[in-house]
Design an enzyme around this catalytic site. Structure first.
Site, PDB file in Angstrom:
ATOM      1  N   ASP A 144     -35.853-123.989 -24.897  1.00 15.61           N
ATOM      2  CA  ASP A 144     -37.177-123.529 -25.299  1.00 15.61           C
ATOM      3  C   ASP A 144     -37.193-123.104 -26.747  1.00 15.61           C
ATOM      4  OD1 ASP A 144     -37.343-120.156 -23.933  1.00 15.61           O
ATOM      5  OD2 ASP A 144     -36.078-121.048 -25.435  1.00 15.61           O
TER       6      ASP A 144
ATOM      7  N   LYS B 112     -52.783-134.665 -48.732  1.00 15.78           N
ATOM      8  CA  LYS B 112     -51.583-135.160 -48.055  1.00 15.78           C
ATOM      9  C   LYS B 112     -51.710-134.844 -46.572  1.00 15.78           C
ATOM     10  CE  LYS B 112     -48.826-131.011 -48.501  1.00 15.78           C
ATOM     11  NZ  LYS B 112     -47.871-130.233 -49.250  1.00 15.78           N
TER      12      LYS B 112
END
Lengths: 1199, 328
Positions: free
Chosen positions: A436, A640
């Site tokens: 996790d 971008k």
């Protein structure tokens, strides 16, 4: 502290002016004027659940009732001095076996017991005591850990504007603290002000939710003036807020300051255990302390985990209990019968004076009493020391894990920390790994590696994946064995594959600049000006240097620039731009300054770009833009973002390089790089001002749809873009992670990633650590809201109408489609990846759907769950655990140590022996316990034991337990290097090769056989004849002692036969146990109270050859069947580790290295994930390419 | 590597180790070696057992007068009937002295828990502890509460048949000295502990003890107190230091006092010689020969196995992934 004064001025930037989305400040500052949620929050304050009152800067108030809150002292220990005894004892007697022994110990005080009380109580006390000591020591360690945290220091306002350092534990609610850069927050704080002028600070919440990106927090406007130590002299304020609760993402409360009430929302709350980043310091008021803090509220008491082996152990104990009850019943029935029919005739027992324990007139009653006696007598069937030995083994194993030099982190000087030793053996049985923490897999350090500008790919450096592929191709092994190992072993040479594929290899590429590994002379040193598309290249570099939110920081000592960027990608871009000659060196409120060093004019020029707008990145938009005015007055939009997003926004004339760039992007993706596309747009004045008006309106609007509006407006301008190129950065994985994941995959482990990160972050990391790769078929499960909203406003409307039901149906359809796709796939090499987001997971985990979901997930090579809440993590874990029925390993908080993951594949040795240990326990106790039963049949079922009480006491605790422990701790069937070389050996663990029922029953049968051999051989030898040349016959003590000697020899020989690795420790323990027995019998035999065992060895048995002959005979007879078994198994049906042991033993691995290498590669499980799989794919692709171009492949190795 | 002080071969589990591998050579030689050792040991044991001459005479039935064979209990319990009995034994083989005289009881549970528990070692050892009769139930004290020394069921049921032997006219003395373990005489049974109140109760058990002789010299008692492990047992009665010739006729005068008729136990008189290994026990020898023979057989069988189905050591073809290529 010293640098803050200087840093302060530099940081004076009003970010809120620049930021569009996340730093939006509600214009309303006072409570009564506040609209929306803050008003709601305000009204709740004071009601039930919202009773906390904090007097800021006046912690003295909180030292007494009614406003006394817990201190900031935390304790995670299970026990304290007072509760230790009762609680730990209770824990111990929750075990069935221990409870049984407790009962027998109590009964031993009554005449029912066949043994003396001390011989029943002593081992129990020993065993329980040992377990409790272990618990105590582990708890002490936790205590020390807590102390370390409690004794961390933080600056606290002590009055009159002076701050002093205090321990965390001494913090009280209401204290004003000053937290400095990279420190943890000591408690939950209200942010008052920061080193930034507008009270912004960056926070890393890794420890809370696993998210790796920084979060921006901002203070209330009204507290901004509190920016210096002195200003807290007279600071007073009252916070009224919610009571402690575990919800990390909400906060309801208000601040009464200078007779005004201001609403506080989660943006102003700094949570304990998160870290201050990129901000020199902050001031804050303590709201929740210690166990009241949100993170502590979240920590639940971890339930004592029990390993599957332990569960199985219980099962076997139950079986033994059944055997025990059965033979006790037989015994008591036999006793009752004898008592009724025979006892009256046995005058020498004076039956007429019998008490109720053996009353011939009431045989049933006596039988019942005798049942209890028998249950105690045969208690030696139950291995009392089993739990404690296994526990001890685990503690020692944990100790060795902690000491392992291979898990030593040289950077921090830390070794691995096995926090609990309960689950060591599970390490060897892991089937699925649930990680996790994606953040721990990568260093989060980007390395600018390649770029594509104007359709030309630049950058000759290679990513790790490419290097591996190249190495392999160069090594020329044309069959399937891939020596990834070698890639990591020597990376000093340079390989060129002719015919267009060129790799320059190496870790050698490490340039002096951190974050920049780009190598291509065409662009460096200003050479780019000679390239055909130099104007585009110029734009490209400018975008790199301008389109960001970073701040430059000058290192005062060296004068070098470093960048404080929100994401490491941006940092890499800026470093790259600097290396290309576009050094971003200054940011003011409205401008960005860039020093251009290698422009056509060939001298450093400082240029100023006015920043008009900044549309920053967020996960929905997947792009960021700046709108600037350059020195010529031209307005430019530089953008971008993710390639897919940018490509769909290109103008018709902006697609010149699209085809080439797409190709390059795919290449980069395959090479495991993170890519972004760069584009720009020229705006004319009128167009811009029209848009800007709309934008300002959206920005200043109030209400829930403000964000939506802003997004919509931003969307309007980010269109008609012209593609410039693309960047490729490598997210360096933590050292060892690719190898580790690769080995785990080869060992046949499944890896699931459950992360709180955003989907794209998770996917990127998935790519970086080779869980995902290009060419993998990705099945994305998500609920059609979220992402699509941004793309399609209409759909957003629709989806907002979508009920849960519809969402569920759509998900169901997606899962069904996915399963169909997997099923129909013919290509065995095809790999699927499942990516699911948190929302979809909510539905997927519902009862009716979870099995469908699980089935799909099992089919997929890798599974990534994003945006998962902690609860969902637990649910997924449970689903996997129960669905697959195998051991799962979850990597999470506390264990986010990469070394630990690496070490998991050493579990082979542990698991094998663990099962063996337990089997051995049952073996030895059956062998011993049953002899007592047989003797009963010869003693009228009277409950008499042939052995002395003290022998029995020592049997479990001393004479046979140490060798098992040494087996558990020190056994290595193959060395750790071989384990790493043959990951497939690990499969022996999950397949439970060493601890299946077949094996358990085998050992039990062996125990039964041994008991028969030991008892009846001895009985026949000592039947009635003289045992010495002096004519003396054997009494019960002599027979018992001989039998016991045989048992000691037999079981210790047995364990010696199971060992394959003898160091002096094993020798000491095994032969020491036998020696201890003789020593004991001499010492015990010299004590008068030993009754008939007085001088038994020295006077009676020692001089009798018969005694020694019997020992030898019985020992041999007991062990021959096992010896036959292992000899036969090894010769006809050898296990993998047997063969490998032999190869090693015969040094075949040195003589025949080809074989050794081939086997090593075969030993890997076919996997579709991991580095090797990726290299495979790459090779396939290169081969395909080469095949088209040239039939032969020439390799030059340039040294 | 860093942290040299924490690095040791022990903590890193890199201690020098011997890793024996069960190669065919080892398997065969281990079995062969066991066979080599066991068969001779067995043969020697068998020979030793063969050397022992043993004469067993069951007399419990024979000593009951013909008129009382259907009520043996009445016979044995009637103190007025003479228990004297004469048996004649013929020596089957030459017997070298010392010849051991045993009595053997059958179906007598000396190992019964009620029986085994019923004694007090402190009392036997120490005159001052005469009052310690705990655990001696139900034979602790006399009816008037005086402690019995030695107390307990074991002592109370002391075996009291006596034997005397004559060969022709020659009286064969039975030496009853040193039939018990020395440590028992010296440490467990006190030199100044004298029997008292023994067999004074209404319920008479077995033999009586001379109150004038200390327990340490009551060797029959000491032998009897060593409870036997099995319901059939022999106890040493004495030694005869005379060589007996084959076909010698021995007359045994015995007093058949001990009651085994109650529970159908047999009583046997045993004359036996002993060797270094003890008495006449073929079992050990046979067991050794059988186990040794089995090992020879196994050595042979495994040799055969290695010839028929040889597996080259460290043959990689036996690795699981090579054997089940489909299972990959």
């Amino acid at each position: 502290m010293g640098r803050t004064g200087g840093g302060r001025r530099r940081d004076r930037l009003r970010w809120s002016k620049l930021y569009t989305f996340s730093c939006f400040r509600t214009p309303a500052t006072s409570g009564d004027a506040a609209g929306g949620p803050s008003a709601h929050g305000g009204s709740a304050v004071g009601g039930p659940g919202f009773t906390r009152v904090v007097h800021c800067n006046n912690s003295a108030v909180h030292r007494r009732k009614p406003l006394k809150y817990p201190t900031n002292y935390i304790s995670t220990t299970k026990y304290n001095v007072l509760t230790f005894l009762p609680k730990a004892i209770f824990e111990q007697f929750r075990r069935v076996a221990n409870l049984y022994f407790l009962l027998t110990a109590i009964l031993s005080l009554t005449p029912v017991c066949p043994f003396s009380a001390v011989s029943m109580i002593a081992p129990l006390a020993f065993v329980v005591g040992l377990s409790m000591i272990k618990e105590g020591v582990e708890d002490w360690r936790r205590f020390m850990q807590d102390m370390k945290v409690n004794n961390r220091k933080v600056g606290v306002h002590k009055g009159d504007g002076e701050f002093e350092y205090r321990h965390w534990e001494d913090l009280a609610v209401g204290d004003v603290v000053k937290v400095e850069k990279d420190q943890f927050f000591p408690a939950d704080l209200l942010l008052l002000s920061s080193s930034y002028e507008d009270g912004i600070c960056y926070v890393e919440t890794m420890n809370l939710d696993g998210e790796t990106n920084l979060k921006v927090k901002r203070s209330l406007e009204v507290t901004l003036p509190l920016e210096e130590d002195e200003s807290f002299k007279d600071f007073r304020g009252i916070i009224r807020c919610e009571d402690p609760n575990p919800n990390l993402y909400t906060f309801v409360g208000n601040l009464e300051y200078e007779r005004q009430i201001y609403a506080i929302d989660p943006f102003q709350i700094l949570l304990r255990d998160s870290k201050l980043r990129n901000t020199s310091f902050i001031y804050g008021v303590v709201i929740f302390t210690g166990h009241d803090s949100k993170v502590m509220q979240n920590s639940t008491e971890s339930p004592s985990k029990r390993s599957t082996i332990e569960k199985k152990m219980d099962m076997i104990i139950y079986i033994l209990f059944s055997v025990l009850v059965l033979i006790s019943l037989i015994s008591s029935i036999g006793f009752a019968v004898r008592i009724k029919f025979d006892l009256p005739k046995w005058w020498y027992l004076q039956p007429e004076k019998a008490n109720k324990l053996d009353d011939p007139t009431r045989p049933a009653l006596s039988g019942i009493f005798h049942l209890i006696t028998a249950l105690i007598l045969y208690g030696y069937l139950i291995p009392i020391s089993l739990y404690v030995s296994i526990e001890l083994v685990k503690v020692l194993q944990a100790h060795f894990i902690n000491q392992d030099i291979h898990m030593f982190d040289e950077d921090t000087g830390n070794t691995a920390q096995a926090r609990t030793s309960n689950l060591n053996e599970e390490l060897g049985q892991v089937h699925t790994i649930l990680s996790d923490k994606t953040g721990t897999l990568t260093c989060n350090q980007m390395d600018f590696l390649k770029c594509s500008i104007a359709g030309v790919s630049y950058g000759v450096g290679s990513s790790e994946v490419e290097i591996a592929a190249a190495k392999h191709m160069a090594s020329g092994n044309d069959d399937q064995d891939i020596q990834v190992q070698d890639v990591w072993e020597n990376n000093e040479d340079e390989i060129q594959l002719v015919e267009g594929v060129t790799f320059s290899v190496g870790r050698t590429r490490k340039s002096s600049v951190k974050g920049f590994s780009f190598e291509d002379d065409r662009l460096m040193q200003g050479n780019w000006t000679n390239e055909p598309n130099s104007s585009t290249i110029l734009l490209f570099f400018r975008i790199l240097a301008l389109c960001h939110t970073a701040i430059p920081e000058v290192n005062e000592a060296t004068g070098a620039l470093t960048y404080e960027a929100e994401s490491p990608d941006e940092g890499a871009f800026l470093v790259a731009a600097r290396e290309f000659g576009f050094e971003f060196f200054k940011r003011t409120q409205s401008s960005v300054f860039v020093r251009e060093n290698f422009t056509a004019s060939n001298g450093p020029t400082e240029r100023e770009f006015k920043v008009l707008n900044l549309l920053e990145f967020n996960s929905k938009r997947k792009r960021m833009s700046v709108i600037l005015k350059d020195e010529d007055g031209q307005i430019l939009l530089l953008c971008k973002g993710a390639d897919s997003i940018i490509f769909e926004r290109l103008a018709k004339n902006g697609r010149v390089f699209e085809a080439d760039t797409t190709k390059h992007l795919n290449d980069y993706g395959e090479a495991g790089l993170r890519t972004l596309a760069l584009s720009y747009r020229v705006l004319d004045e009128s167009e811009y001002s029209a848009w800007n008006a709309e934008f300002l309106r959206a920005k200043t609007s109030i209400g829930p749809d403000r964000e939506l509006q802003l997004e919509h407006v931003s969307d309007l301008i980010e269109r008609e873009l012209i593609l410039v190129g693309a960047t490729a950065v490598e997210d360096k994985l933590q050292k060892g992670v690719p190898q580790c994941i690769d080995r785990l995959a080869q060992a046949g482990l499944k890896i699931w990633v459950l992360t709180g990160d955003k989907m794209e972050t998770a996917i990127n990391i998935g790519y970086a650590c080779s869980l995902l790769r290009q060419g993998m078929r990705r099945i994305c499960l998500s609920i059609p809201t979220g992402d699509q909203v941004a793309q399609d406003a209409k759909k957003a409307l629709l989806s907002s109408l979508t009920t849960d039901q519809a969402a569920k149906e759509s998900l169901m359809l997606q899962i069904a489609n996915g399963s169909q796709m997997v099923k129909l796939e013919k290509d065995p090499d095809a790999a699927f990846a499942l990516v699911i987001d948190g929302k979809a997971l909510t539905f997927a985990l519902e009862d009716d759907m979870k099995h469908m979901f699980l089935n799909l997930a099992i089919e997929c090579a890798s599974v990534i769950c994003c945006r998962v809440s902690p609860k969902q993590k637990a649910l997924v874990t449970r689903l996997v655990k129960e669905g697959i029925g195998k051991t799962t390993l979850a990597i999470g908080d506390g264990a986010n140590d990469v070394g630990m993951i690496q070490e998991a594949d050493i579990g082979v040795g542990i698991s094998g022996v663990e099962g063996m240990q337990i089997c051995y326990f049952f073996y030895k106790n059956i062998a011993f316990g049953l002899t007592i039963f047989y003797f009963e049949a010869f003693a009228g079922f009277s409950g008499q034991s042939v052995y002395d009480d003290w022998f029995m006491l020592l049997f479990n605790v001393v004479l046979t337990s140490l060798p098992v422990i040494s087996l558990g701790v020190f056994e290595q069937d193959v060395s750790s290097e071989i384990c790493l070389q043959f990951p497939a050996l690990y499969q022996q663990g999950p397949k439970n090769l060493f601890f299946d029922w077949y094996r358990i029953l085998g050992w039990m049968a062996n125990g039964l056989y041994s008991s028969l051999a030991i008892f009846f051989l001895n009985i026949c030898i000592f039947y009635d004849q003289a045992i010495r040349s002096g004519g003396q016959t054997a009494d019960m003590a002599a027979v018992g002692t001989t039998m016991f000697t045989c048992i000691i020899w037999a079981v210790n020989m047995q364990i010696a036969l199971t060992m394959s690795h003898f160091t002096w420790i094993q020798h000491l323990f095994v032969w020491g146990s036998v020696g201890t027995w003789y020593l004991f019998i001499i010492v015990y035999g010299s004590a008068l109270r030993s009754r008939d065992n007085y001088q038994i060895l020295l006077e009676v048995l020692g001089p009798a050859p018969l005694y020694w002959a019997a020992t030898l005979l019985v020992t041999a007879a007991c062990n021959i069947p096992y010896l036959i078994h292992i000899s036969y198994q090894r010769s006809c049906n050898p296990l993998d580790h047997h063969v490998i042991q032999e190869i090693k033993y015969l040094k075949k691995d040195v003589e025949d290295q080809t074989m050794w290498k081939r086997e090593r590669s075969k030993a890997r499980q076919r996997t579709k994930i991991g580095f090797t799989a990726r290299v495979d794919a790459k090779i396939k692709q290169i081969r395909g390419k080469l095949h088209k171009k040239a039939p032969s492949l020439t390799i030059h190795t340039v040294s | 590597m860093g942290g040299d002080e924490s690095y040791s071969k022990f903590t890193q589990q890199e201690l020098p180790a011997c890793k024996p591998i069960l190669t065919p050579k080892w398997v065969v030689s281990v079995f062969f070696l066991v066979g080599i050792i066991f068969v001779p040991v067995g043969v020697v044991s068998l020979l030793a057992a063969r050397d022992v001459v043993e004469i067993v005479d069951r007399y419990d039935d024979a000593c009951v007068p013909a008129n009382m064979t259907d009520n043996k209990l009445a016979y044995i319990q009637n103190p007025n009937i003479s228990k004297d009995c004469t048996r004649t034994l013929t020596i089957t083989e030459d017997m070298k002295q010392p010849i051991f005289v045993y009595y053997q009881l059958d179906n007598f549970y000396q190992n019964h828990r009620r029986y085994v528990k019923s004694r007090n070692d402190g009392q036997l050892r120490d005159a001052a502890k005469a009052n310690q009769t705990s655990a001696c139930e139900p034979e602790k004290t006399t009816a008037d509460g005086k402690p019995i020394v030695p107390c307990g069921l074991i002592a109370w049921s002391l075996f009291n048949d006596t034997y005397s032997f004559t060969r022709g006219n020659e009286n064969l003395t039975v030496d009853k000295k040193d039939i018990s373990w020395k440590s028992d005489r010296e440490h467990k049974f006190g030199k100044n502990v004298y029997p008292s109140n023994f067999q004074n109760g209404l319920l008479k058990g077995g033999g009586t003890l001379d109150p004038a002789i200390p327990l340490s010299e009551q060797e029959d008692l000491i032998v009897w107190m060593r409870t036997a492990a099995l319901p059939t047992f022999r106890k040493l009665y004495g030694r005869i230091y005379v060589d007996l010739k084959k076909n010698d006729t021995i007359t045994v005068r015995l007093s058949n006092n001990y009651n085994t008729y109650n529970f159908g136990g047999k009583k046997k008189l045993v004359l036996s010689t002993a060797t270094w290994l003890g008495g006449k026990n073929d079992f050990l020898g046979f067991a050794y020969v059988i186990v040794g023979g089995l090992c020879f057989f196994l050595a042979f069988a495994f040799t055969l196995l290695y010839f028929i189905k040889p597996r080259k050591l460290g043959d990689h073809n036996y690795l699981s992934w090579n054997r089940h290529p489909a299972g990959r």
